[in-house]
Design a protein around this motif. Structure first.
Motif, mmCIF file in Angstrom:
data_model
loop_
_atom_site.group_PDB
_atom_site.id
_atom_site.type_symbol
_atom_site.label_atom_id
_atom_site.label_comp_id
_atom_site.label_asym_id
_atom_site.label_seq_id
_atom_site.Cartn_x
_atom_site.Cartn_y
_atom_site.Cartn_z
ATOM 1 N N ASN A 95 -1.790 -12.361 4.400
ATOM 2 C CA ASN A 95 -1.265 -11.476 3.360
ATOM 3 C C ASN A 95 -0.011 -12.091 2.728
ATOM 4 O O ASN A 95 0.691 -12.878 3.360
ATOM 5 C CB ASN A 95 -0.901 -10.102 3.945
ATOM 6 C CG ASN A 95 -2.125 -9.324 4.371
ATOM 7 O OD1 ASN A 95 -3.002 -9.036 3.559
ATOM 8 N ND2 ASN A 95 -2.203 -8.996 5.645
ATOM 9 N N THR A 101 0.781 -7.574 -0.018
ATOM 10 C CA THR A 101 -0.630 -7.307 -0.322
ATOM 11 C C THR A 101 -1.351 -6.722 0.891
ATOM 12 O O THR A 101 -2.542 -6.419 0.803
ATOM 13 C CB THR A 101 -1.349 -8.605 -0.742
ATOM 14 O OG1 THR A 101 -1.249 -9.578 0.312
ATOM 15 C CG2 THR A 101 -0.740 -9.185 -2.013
ATOM 16 N N ARG A 102 -0.651 -6.565 2.020
ATOM 17 C CA ARG A 102 -1.335 -6.018 3.203
ATOM 18 C C ARG A 102 -1.518 -4.516 3.057
ATOM 19 O O ARG A 102 -0.840 -3.851 2.267
ATOM 20 C CB ARG A 102 -0.590 -6.365 4.488
ATOM 21 C CG ARG A 102 0.629 -5.531 4.800
ATOM 22 C CD ARG A 102 0.907 -5.596 6.310
ATOM 23 N NE ARG A 102 2.172 -5.032 6.707
ATOM 24 C CZ ARG A 102 2.420 -3.730 6.805
ATOM 25 N NH1 ARG A 102 1.504 -2.832 6.446
ATOM 26 N NH2 ARG A 102 3.607 -3.309 7.230
ATOM 27 N N ASP A 103 -2.441 -3.975 3.835
ATOM 28 C CA ASP A 103 -2.730 -2.550 3.777
ATOM 29 C C ASP A 103 -1.577 -1.737 4.364
ATOM 30 O O ASP A 103 -0.886 -2.188 5.285
ATOM 31 C CB ASP A 103 -4.014 -2.219 4.557
ATOM 32 C CG ASP A 103 -5.252 -2.829 3.906
ATOM 33 O OD1 ASP A 103 -5.242 -3.020 2.670
ATOM 34 O OD2 ASP A 103 -6.225 -3.116 4.636
ATOM 35 N N ARG A 139 0.158 0.815 6.679
ATOM 36 C CA ARG A 139 -0.111 1.311 8.024
ATOM 37 C C ARG A 139 0.244 2.783 8.124
ATOM 38 O O ARG A 139 0.973 3.319 7.297
ATOM 39 C CB ARG A 139 0.697 0.514 9.059
ATOM 40 C CG ARG A 139 0.276 -0.941 9.197
ATOM 41 C CD ARG A 139 1.219 -1.697 10.098
ATOM 42 N NE ARG A 139 0.838 -3.111 10.215
ATOM 43 C CZ ARG A 139 1.651 -4.075 10.619
ATOM 44 N NH1 ARG A 139 2.907 -3.784 10.934
ATOM 45 N NH2 ARG A 139 1.228 -5.323 10.711
ATOM 46 N N ASN A 144 -1.887 -5.174 -4.998
ATOM 47 C CA ASN A 144 -3.055 -5.999 -4.697
ATOM 48 C C ASN A 144 -2.723 -7.465 -4.972
ATOM 49 O O ASN A 144 -1.674 -7.796 -5.538
ATOM 50 C CB ASN A 144 -4.294 -5.536 -5.480
ATOM 51 C CG ASN A 144 -4.090 -5.606 -6.990
ATOM 52 O OD1 ASN A 144 -3.523 -6.570 -7.503
ATOM 53 N ND2 ASN A 144 -4.576 -4.591 -7.710
ATOM 54 N N PHE A 146 3.493 -1.765 -2.066
ATOM 55 C CA PHE A 146 2.139 -2.234 -1.785
ATOM 56 C C PHE A 146 1.405 -2.546 -3.097
ATOM 57 O O PHE A 146 1.256 -1.669 -3.952
ATOM 58 C CB PHE A 146 1.367 -1.180 -0.980
ATOM 59 C CG PHE A 146 1.945 -0.944 0.393
ATOM 60 C CD1 PHE A 146 1.570 -1.745 1.468
ATOM 61 C CD2 PHE A 146 2.869 0.071 0.617
ATOM 62 C CE1 PHE A 146 2.105 -1.540 2.738
ATOM 63 C CE2 PHE A 146 3.412 0.286 1.881
ATOM 64 C CZ PHE A 146 3.026 -0.521 2.937
#
Length: 204
Positions: free
Chosen positions: A78, A39-41, A43, A56, A54
């Protein structure tokens, strides 16, 4: 066809785990790395489906509810998880599969795959670890200090793993990592499956 082996590789952030795994898989096409969901953004430089899937938080928790993950954990606010279906498919195709997960995930996986092998990668010193985190240029000092505190907790679980590698000299550590995979493929049970026809012919 011989079934592949599931490998768990863990390390504190900054110990060089990802670089070592990339170096290993670049020279061995029989090894695949399981792509985790997170769930992390994303990079800079990362790609969907390559570095991570990726999603949500709602999507992730829905997958948890449907038992889609072999293991999952919350790290640095996350969520991360490993698709069980993907791992099992790769193993049945004869590939060795690497899971890059923390000690919590490793515990979950070992309960389901008791014949898995686990490897822990250590930095050569606390100073070297902090310097590597600083040189990445991804985090501010507050986050680096938090990662250092979490690293101590992560490293305290080293005894739960089958192998330990110290990543001081990268090339040497990479050779040590590769030797684990090569040696395991020569074990009696692995070779018996692979060499079935030869053994039948030799033992007539």
């Amino acid at each position: 066809m011989s079934k592949g082996t599931l490998y768990i590789i863990s390390a504190p952030s900054g110990a060089g785990k990802t670089s070592m795994v990339k170096g290993l898989t670049a020279d061995d096409t029989d090894i695949v790395v399981s792509t985790s969901h997170t769930t992390r953004d994303m990079r800079e430089g990362e790609k969907e489906g390559v570095d991570y899937h990726f999603v949500n938080q709602q999507e992730f928790l829905s997958m948890v509810d449907s038992s889609a993950f072999l293991e999952h954990a919350k790290v640095f606010d996350n969520y991360y998880g490993t698709s069980q279906k993907h791992v099992e498919q790769q193993l049945l195709q004869g590939h060795d599969v690497i899971l890059e997960i923390d000690w919590q995930g490793a515990r979950q996986v070992r309960k389901q795959f008791q014949d898995s092998l686990s490897i822990f990668i250590l930095p050569p010193s606390s100073e070297a670890l902090k310097e590597r985190l600083q040189n990445r240029g991804q985090d501010d000092e507050e986050i680096i200090n938090r990662r250092m505190r979490d690293a101590v907790n992560e490293m305290s679980h080293y005894a739960e793993f089958d192998y330990i590698i110290v990543n001081d000299d990268f090339d040497y550590a990479l050779q040590e990592l590769g030797s684990i995979f090569k040696a395991n493929r020569l074990r009696q049970l692995q070779q018996e499956r692979k060499l079935e026809n030869l053994l039948i012919e030799l033992l007539k």
